[in-house]
Motif scaffolding. Structure first.
Motif, PDB file in Angstrom:
ATOM      1  N   CYS A 175      18.096  43.899 173.909  1.00  0.00           N
ATOM      2  CA  CYS A 175      19.059  42.873 174.320  1.00  0.00           C
ATOM      3  C   CYS A 175      19.282  42.942 175.830  1.00  0.00           C
ATOM      4  O   CYS A 175      19.305  44.031 176.417  1.00  0.00           O
ATOM      5  CB  CYS A 175      20.387  43.087 173.584  1.00  0.00           C
ATOM      6  N   CYS A 233      25.721  38.774 168.376  1.00  0.00           N
ATOM      7  CA  CYS A 233      25.567  38.927 169.817  1.00  0.00           C
ATOM      8  C   CYS A 233      25.311  37.557 170.430  1.00  0.00           C
ATOM      9  O   CYS A 233      24.428  36.817 169.978  1.00  0.00           O
ATOM     10  CB  CYS A 233      24.428  39.886 170.153  1.00  0.00           C
ATOM     11  N   CYS A 244      21.413  37.861 172.120  1.00  0.00           N
ATOM     12  CA  CYS A 244      20.159  38.027 171.365  1.00  0.00           C
ATOM     13  C   CYS A 244      20.298  37.593 169.911  1.00  0.00           C
ATOM     14  O   CYS A 244      19.306  37.571 169.173  1.00  0.00           O
ATOM     15  CB  CYS A 244      19.675  39.466 171.437  1.00  0.00           C
ATOM     16  N   THR A 262      21.840  42.634 177.409  1.00  0.00           N
ATOM     17  CA  THR A 262      23.060  43.378 177.771  1.00  0.00           C
ATOM     18  C   THR A 262      22.788  44.878 177.864  1.00  0.00           C
ATOM     19  O   THR A 262      23.615  45.621 178.377  1.00  0.00           O
ATOM     20  CB  THR A 262      24.194  43.143 176.745  1.00  0.00           C
ATOM     21  N   CYS A 316      25.616  45.979 172.309  1.00  0.00           N
ATOM     22  CA  CYS A 316      24.728  45.454 171.278  1.00  0.00           C
ATOM     23  C   CYS A 316      23.797  46.566 170.781  1.00  0.00           C
ATOM     24  O   CYS A 316      23.337  47.398 171.568  1.00  0.00           O
ATOM     25  CB  CYS A 316      23.913  44.299 171.862  1.00  0.00           C
TER      26      CYS A 316
HETATM   27 ZN    ZN Z   1      22.376  41.550 171.833  1.00  0.00          ZN
END
Ligand code: ZN
Ligand code: CTP
Length: 156
Positions: A116, A140, A143, A118, A111
């Protein structure tokens, strides 16, 4: 029959990624992480006319002695959804598949939102839902950040 002029010779075993959007072959190579250091022959032809009388152009990648996996197909689809993947064994095309974008993309792209989850040190695998194919837009799962093709290319 007169053989069409072959810019790159036929291969015995491996994969031919054909009908790649003109000019996108190097991006596909980068995404597939084919560096040339693997040692097998890789041939790239760019801006090849698609037919004898055609003004349309395409790129072609021939990777000898390697057959691509499902994740590779997703990567190709993200860069060039018109591409076809031909698996060659003993000089014969044993399978020809047009790549298709799945509804969700898991794990292969990060991302672009630095905040985020991730991108935190959590063990969360990135996941995106495809919002639109043309133009390519993906969201995503964590987020909500929307990424387009340029965003994907910028992080390759
Ligand atoms: Zn994200
Ligand atoms: N090819 C190759 N080596 C082989 C067989 C095929 O490099 N032993 C390449 C061809 O040059 C072509 C692609 O693999 O770029 C697909 O081959 P083929 O299906 O025979 O060609 P077309 O019928 O022209 O494919 P399409 O209809 O998908 O355009």
């Amino acid at each position: 029959m007169v053989e069409k002029s072959l810019r790159v010779r036929k291969i015995k075993h491996g994969t031919v990624i054909d009908h790649i959007a003109a000019g996108k072959a190097l991006m596909v190579m980068k995404f597939l992480e084919i560096t040339g250091n693997e040692g097998d022959i890789v041939s790239i032809a760019m801006n090849v006319p698609t037919g004898k009388l055609s003004v349309m152009k395409k790129d072609v990648i021939k990777i000898e002695n390697k057959e691509l996996n499902a994740e590779d197909y997703d990567k190709i689809a993200l860069i060039s959804p018109e591409a076809t993947v031909n698996i060659i064994r003993d000089f014969e095309v044993i399978s020809k598949e047009k790549v298709t974008l799945p509804k969700t993309i898991q794990g292969i792209i990060t991302c672009i939102n630095p905040n985020c989850v991730t991108n935190a040190s959590e063990p969360v695998q990135p996941q995106f839902d495809i919002e639109s194919n043309k133009p390519l837009l993906m969201r995503c799962h964590y987020c909500g950040m929307i990424m387009n093709k340029e965003d994907i290319i910028s992080i390759l």
